[in-house]
Enzyme design. Structure first.
Site, PDB file in Angstrom:
ATOM      1  N   GLN C 125       7.303  43.737  65.708  1.00 37.90           N
ATOM      2  CA  GLN C 125       6.011  43.653  65.625  1.00 37.90           C
ATOM      3  C   GLN C 125       5.493  42.692  66.689  1.00 37.90           C
ATOM      4  O   GLN C 125       6.041  41.817  66.789  1.00 37.90           O
ATOM      5  CB  GLN C 125       5.312  43.207  64.187  1.00 37.90           C
ATOM      6  CG  GLN C 125       4.085  43.607  64.006  1.00 37.90           C
ATOM      7  CD  GLN C 125       3.672  42.885  62.641  1.00 37.90           C
ATOM      8  OE1 GLN C 125       2.897  41.935  62.865  1.00 37.90           O
ATOM      9  NE2 GLN C 125       4.010  43.303  61.259  1.00 37.90           N
ATOM     10  N   SER C 128       0.012  39.537  67.063  1.00 41.68           N
ATOM     11  CA  SER C 128      -0.680  38.319  67.586  1.00 41.68           C
ATOM     12  C   SER C 128      -0.275  37.706  68.934  1.00 41.68           C
ATOM     13  O   SER C 128       0.754  37.859  69.584  1.00 41.68           O
ATOM     14  CB  SER C 128      -0.161  37.085  66.646  1.00 41.68           C
ATOM     15  OG  SER C 128      -0.363  37.332  65.105  1.00 41.68           O
ATOM     16  N   SER C 160       7.666  39.446  64.567  1.00 43.86           N
ATOM     17  CA  SER C 160       8.867  39.396  63.434  1.00 43.86           C
ATOM     18  C   SER C 160       9.860  40.310  64.038  1.00 43.86           C
ATOM     19  O   SER C 160       9.722  41.687  64.637  1.00 43.86           O
ATOM     20  CB  SER C 160       8.169  39.791  62.221  1.00 43.86           C
ATOM     21  OG  SER C 160       7.465  41.108  62.367  1.00 43.86           O
ATOM     22  N   GLU C 243      -0.307  47.672  55.319  1.00 45.51           N
ATOM     23  CA  GLU C 243       0.654  46.655  55.120  1.00 45.51           C
ATOM     24  C   GLU C 243       0.076  45.620  54.263  1.00 45.51           C
ATOM     25  O   GLU C 243       0.837  45.315  53.177  1.00 45.51           O
ATOM     26  CB  GLU C 243       0.544  45.839  56.594  1.00 45.51           C
ATOM     27  CG  GLU C 243       1.361  44.481  56.385  1.00 45.51           C
ATOM     28  CD  GLU C 243       1.394  43.673  57.829  1.00 45.51           C
ATOM     29  OE1 GLU C 243       0.380  43.870  58.386  1.00 45.51           O
ATOM     30  OE2 GLU C 243       2.240  43.125  57.997  1.00 45.51           O
ATOM     31  N   ASN C 364      -5.197  33.935  54.248  1.00 43.62           N
ATOM     32  CA  ASN C 364      -5.618  34.038  52.811  1.00 43.62           C
ATOM     33  C   ASN C 364      -7.337  33.453  53.113  1.00 43.62           C
ATOM     34  O   ASN C 364      -8.290  34.225  52.362  1.00 43.62           O
ATOM     35  CB  ASN C 364      -5.190  33.305  51.948  1.00 43.62           C
ATOM     36  CG  ASN C 364      -3.865  34.040  51.425  1.00 43.62           C
ATOM     37  OD1 ASN C 364      -3.522  35.005  51.922  1.00 43.62           O
ATOM     38  ND2 ASN C 364      -3.184  33.435  50.310  1.00 43.62           N
ATOM     39  N   GLU C 365      -7.467  32.969  53.922  1.00 43.80           N
ATOM     40  CA  GLU C 365      -8.957  32.449  54.329  1.00 43.80           C
ATOM     41  C   GLU C 365      -9.669  33.691  54.826  1.00 43.80           C
ATOM     42  O   GLU C 365     -10.725  34.048  54.509  1.00 43.80           O
ATOM     43  CB  GLU C 365      -9.110  31.430  55.158  1.00 43.80           C
ATOM     44  CG  GLU C 365      -8.792  29.927  54.799  1.00 43.80           C
ATOM     45  CD  GLU C 365      -7.125  29.865  54.110  1.00 43.80           C
ATOM     46  OE1 GLU C 365      -6.416  30.336  55.135  1.00 43.80           O
ATOM     47  OE2 GLU C 365      -6.829  29.055  53.277  1.00 43.80           O
TER      48      GLU C 365
END
Lengths: 382, 320, 382, 320
Positions: C125, C128, C160, C243, C364-365
């Site tokens: 992948q 980012s 990854s 995902e 998570n933010e």
């Protein structure tokens, strides 16, 4: 470091304990947020004053004992230990009083401090407004100059004790052209003047510890200004710093609550249930940690280090601890936790009261911002 | 395998939601609090007419013949509206348990009101407005009741004394009354939690501080997202518990306990977070939020608190 | 609602279980983030493919079984129950594959899907970038058109599997004048082309599950574009939705971990310690709740309801649960929790891995913001 | 009553901080990890010269004659710098406990290195670089050690076998070695936590996402404020524990347990929050943050974890 008491401190503790044992009412007074309870608490404050215990950290000339902060903490420990009544004039003695000593004129000190120490005058707080809660800079109530008087107009809310109090203190916009924190002035005002309407606000428990205050062309002398005109924000912040720092919630309050919790646990809980005993131990450690942290802060103040954002750390810590103490108590109480009145009413009432902690005197969210900005030096982000 | 409700189940629930939107507004709930009965007779009649009160009563005895799975969305709607009075006790346990007795018809049509005394509590909720109290083993009538001042005005709390007892069973669908009530309370708490979150979200959209709606601040966003998370993840377990209870699954009691534990904690979290979002207003008698908060604080402990139910789940899944 | 399996589902489960029991390697494979382990995992994927178990939810024509989501969940349950190896081509089969099926051309489907199902091609992948982590719209790597080719330049990070993978997929800026989410294109690219440098990133555990990929005038055919040019954001978001929604972490993973935790608890813990048994029960309920919630979501998808912000709720839930499961295990392990290698290494390694959960695939933010904005309809506030 | 350190105590600590800022940078710590000794001989000599290693050894046997109160800020500074190797074990227990033995002089001047085996753990940290291992009742020398791969490269973990035992006592100031280590670890963890928070705050000031430094987002601010809160409220209890230990207070063991429980939890929280603030970078081997995180994960369990110590506090304050 020496965590033993000096002989002077021990003597002070012994004197306080003896006086309190002799004088604390044998049965609890009604809530000071009722008319009857308010009056009885004023009587109690008067008695404290006569024993010179109402404002131990104040100078002797204004009715105090000139006790240092360590002794103040000792007094508080003894006060809670004795189960003495709540302090109906807390707004005055712990909040406004120190501010007057810091920025007030000699005349103001003479006029306001002794009557405050004796609770002849009980003070309400008038800071927040409907659109200025967490954001105090959004104050809209205004004071307009007319000769030697201010003419006050506007609305305050969350004014604690204001339902039965004699005077209030608050900040008012005096320069409408200045933005946000500027152009505010700190003004003291009797609550029985023409043009003032006090509307009690019923809390969660039905009591009226707060009020709205409506000002409609209320006239007070300019001499009632505390500190400089248009510098009310700085005066208020000095008070807020002290409030959030040490005096708002003395450690003894929580140590005493945790002691009661441990008693409740011993009486009603299954001692082999480690989930519960861990929870009780945790709040014991929190109360003890708060006590130690306060002694450390206070020693620092005595050694000349100013309190800064510690005030915000304290505020978050005690307010969350207070909620937690009561959550555990209610869990132990089981079905009894559903009763507003009855043998365990103090716990249920204390739970409701604890929920206001994370909100008032600046929400914990605001305090976390303050810590991040001032202590951790993170960039402003509002 | 299919985890969803039927069209009929959803329609019935949405019909109930429509009814309650008109007949059980916060003003109605306050009325029940303030007249010190914790009960709304008008609404009671509507719920009887609609078949809510008799949902679990067999058709053969005049009821709707529904299962707990048919009822679970209704419990949730009752919680959304914070319906006061002994509606859960009456519909989930008393009416079906006593359907075959002489009380059956008047419980089905709602002309008599039943409440329960099946918990370990010394107190009986709703006793003052109840014609009969069903215990695990008996029906009590003609008792006297003493108000002990419950925190939730819509769930008034009493001790009772005297009265006449007749033998009866409080079992429903082979489950103990307290388990059926745990399930009903779990669903009710989920509805209440959803509503608290909606009310707080609405407040956060309107209320401005620092020149912006407070809902635009991350602190508020995250407080509310975390509250929602707990409610959302309590839902499927609660629906599953209703299915297990309806199908007589061997895991029914464990599943009910899981639902009640999760829903109780979700409701408590929702009460705390939404109050914090409200700020000072949330701490007042005037704010409607208190209606759901106090209901949550009462029901999260009634019929077994989170610890009781978690331990029951633990006893089931950890042993062996 | 019917939570019993249909006979068809039961037959499917039985078939999967039988196949897995016969074929799962008897001892664990080395980590697929090592060269040897990667190769062995590819062999395993090939075996899965031959049994038609590598992509059960894909259409038969591309190597799947056309299994619905319920069956996919059943397969996952059996897969974890059997202790089968990690899925080295997860990026391809669970992420890119479904995206190709949704937006790819027929040629792309023919070309990429079967070789993906068989893991002849393993996918990395490449989303980012150093300055585009949580904020994917900050992508700077660019693709410049040159005839029928794209020329790729820039740097990707947190890629990854990219250390050993054959191809990668990512988004590149194709319209430099467009702002943020616009002007990005989704491109598929072999990792062995001239101009590509892959630099492994050592993780906390020392393994290299991630890499940086440097693109220096890398030439790929325009035919490798997935979806419309300059619409790469939408394509990526479709993938990200899937995902985060269901396939990233199937419930079986956590149910299996909790079962192992319960075994650990039974073997080593004091059963009378309620603090610990409560904690274990809590994560059992979480894993079970996640499983039920997923069945509910998947039924909804089968009945035509799209998954929306549930993806964000799931992401927060499983990632925090995963950390919690491992925290409890390490607490039970005591001194053994300090060993990276040894009989309990899977728990310690799993703990380290769990810490990446709240960070990757959107912190998570960020997920909490998404829930607040999309589900709770709170005003945007970034 | 006076809760503050003396000028001398503060000066010594700030001197140590200055030394470590040069001699124990993250690069130095990585060197100790990567050469698989978990030890920095150069730094060890500096610590010996400065008197850190012999701080708790009586002056009569060549040490600095300090108390645990004198040492507590030093433990904290060692944690800030994430000093690798058996420095806590050597200075807090072995050197003072063995001061009167033949090992005394070489432990005081650091020419021999001691570690401890006083925990319930089957493992001995730092065994490979240690000349002697002190158990509760004996000194072991000439042992062989097997690396069992501890998570913290600065606290390498071994099993040991063989060697010669001589009788000795690991008591210091009347306290069991494990209690002294619990106190030392608590202070060390506080220093490590402070540093993790500083490193993350620095990162949050620099790192931009969505066009702003991430430290300007409330989510990041609150994550970090909460981490700081736990550290700040673990400090006073740790200092108090050092005072109690130094004065032989009857509450010394309880106070040490309170400190270790709070510091362990504060360090764990700090590790989690600061990693989350770092995002992906925080999950890499390259980021220095891992040095403190892994140290925290090791020390929070060593010499009694939070649960062990909380239960000891509970036994003391709940009983009666």
């Amino acid at each position: 470091m020496d965590l033993n008491e000096t002989s002077e401190e021990s003597a002070f503790r012994a004197e306080a304990r003896a006086w309190l044992e002799a004088n604390v009412p044998t049965s609890p007074l009604p809530s000071f947020d009722t008319e009857e309870g308010f009056a009885l608490h004023r009587v109690w404050e008067k008695k404290l004053y006569e024993g010179r215990w109402s404002a131990v950290s104040w100078p002797v000339e204004y009715g105090g004992r000139g006790a240092d902060y360590i002794k103040w903490l000792i007094f508080e420990e003894e006060y809670y230990r004795a189960g003495a009544p709540g302090r109906v004039n807390q707004n005055g003695i712990f909040l406004l009083g120190p501010t007057i000593m810091e920025v007030g004129s000699e005349e103001q000190k003479e006029k306001f401090l002794p009557s405050m120490a004796s609770s002849e005058i009980v003070w309400g707080q008038a800071w927040s407004e409907p659109n200025a809660g967490s954001d105090l800079a959004g104050i809209r109530s205004k004071a307009t100059r007319d000769g030697d008087d201010w003419i006050l107009n506007g609305q305050k809310i969350w004014a604690s004790r204001a339902v039965w109090a004699d005077w209030c203190f608050g900040i008012f916009r005096t320069d409408p052209t200045a933005d946000r924190h500027r152009g505010l002035t700190f003004i003291l005002c009797p609550l029985d003047l023409p043009g003032i309407t006090v509307r009690p606000i019923a809390q969660l428990d039905g009591d009226t510890g707060f009020a709205e205050i409506f000002f409609d062309d209320v006239r007070v002398p300019v001499a009632n200004t505390l500190g400089e005109e248009n510098k009310g924000w700085n005066v208020a912040m000095a008070t807020a710093g002290f409030e959030r720092g040490v005096s708002l919630r003395s450690p003894a309050r929580f140590s005493e609550a945790v002691n009661r919790l441990i008693h409740l646990w011993r009486t009603y809980a299954d001692p082999t249930d480690t989930a519960l005993s861990d929870a009780v131990t945790d709040v014991w450690m929190q109360a003890e940690g708060y006590r130690l942290h306060t002694y450390q802060t206070v020693t620092g103040m005595l050694e000349g280090r100013p309190i800064g954002a510690e005030a915000s750390l304290n505020k978050i810590f005690w307010s969350e601890m207070d909620v937690r103490i009561h959550e555990i108590a209610l869990q132990i109480l089981g079905p009894e936790a559903e009763r507003m009145e009855g043998p365990f009413e103090r716990w249920v009432d204390g739970f409701l009261f604890s929920l206001s902690g994370p909100i008032y005197a600046g929400t914990n969210e605001i305090q976390r911002n303050i810590i991040a900005d001032r202590v951790l030096q993170l960039p402003k982000g509002m | 395998m299919k985890f969803s409700f039927t069209e009929d189940q959803r329609l019935f629930a949405s019909g109930l939601r429509d009814l309650l939107a008109n007949e059980c507004t916060p003003a109605h709930v306050r009325e029940a609090w303030e007249n010190h009965t914790g009960h709304l007779p008008e609404l009671w009649s509507r719920l009887a007419e609609m078949g809510v009160l008799s949902m679990l009563v067999p058709e053969s005895t005049g009821g709707m013949g529904g299962t707990l799975l048919d009822a679970v969305l209704l419990f949730q709607e009752l919680g959304r509206a914070c319906v006061p009075g002994p509606v859960l006790e009456h519909m989930a346990v008393a009416a079906p348990a006593l359907a075959n007795t002489s009380w059956g018809p008047s419980l089905v049509d709602g002309s008599q009101i039943a409440t329960l005394w099946v918990d370990n509590s010394p107190y009986v909720a709703h006793a003052q407005v109840a014609d009969l109290v069903l215990r695990n083993d008996a029906v009590i009538t003609g008792f006297s009741s003493t108000d002990v001042h419950g925190i939730d005005g819509g769930r008034q709390l009493f001790t009772i004394a005297g009265g006449t007892e007749s033998t009866a069973s409080a079992q429903v669908f082979g489950l103990a009354a307290s388990d059926v009530m745990a399930l009903a309370s779990a669903a009710y708490l989920i509805g209440a939690s959803e509503r608290m979150i909606e009310v707080a979200a609405e407040y956060a959209r309107q209320r401005e501080q620092f020149g912006k709606p407070i809902g635009s601040f991350q602190a508020v966003k995250h407080l509310m997202s975390d509250a929602l998370l707990k409610v959302e993840f309590a839902k499927a377990p609660t629906y599953r518990a209703a299915w297990s209870a309806s199908t007589g699954a061997s895991t029914a009691v464990r599943d009910i306990s899981m639902a009640k534990a999760l829903a109780s904690e979700a409701a408590y979290r929702a009460s705390r977070s939404t109050m914090q979002v409200h700020g000072g207003i949330g701490y007042t008698w005037e704010a409607d939020l208190q209606l759901w908060m106090k209901k949550s604080w009462a029901l999260m402990r009634a019929y077994g608190d989170a610890t009781f139910h978690r331990r029951r789940v633990g006893a089931s899944v950890l042993s062996k």
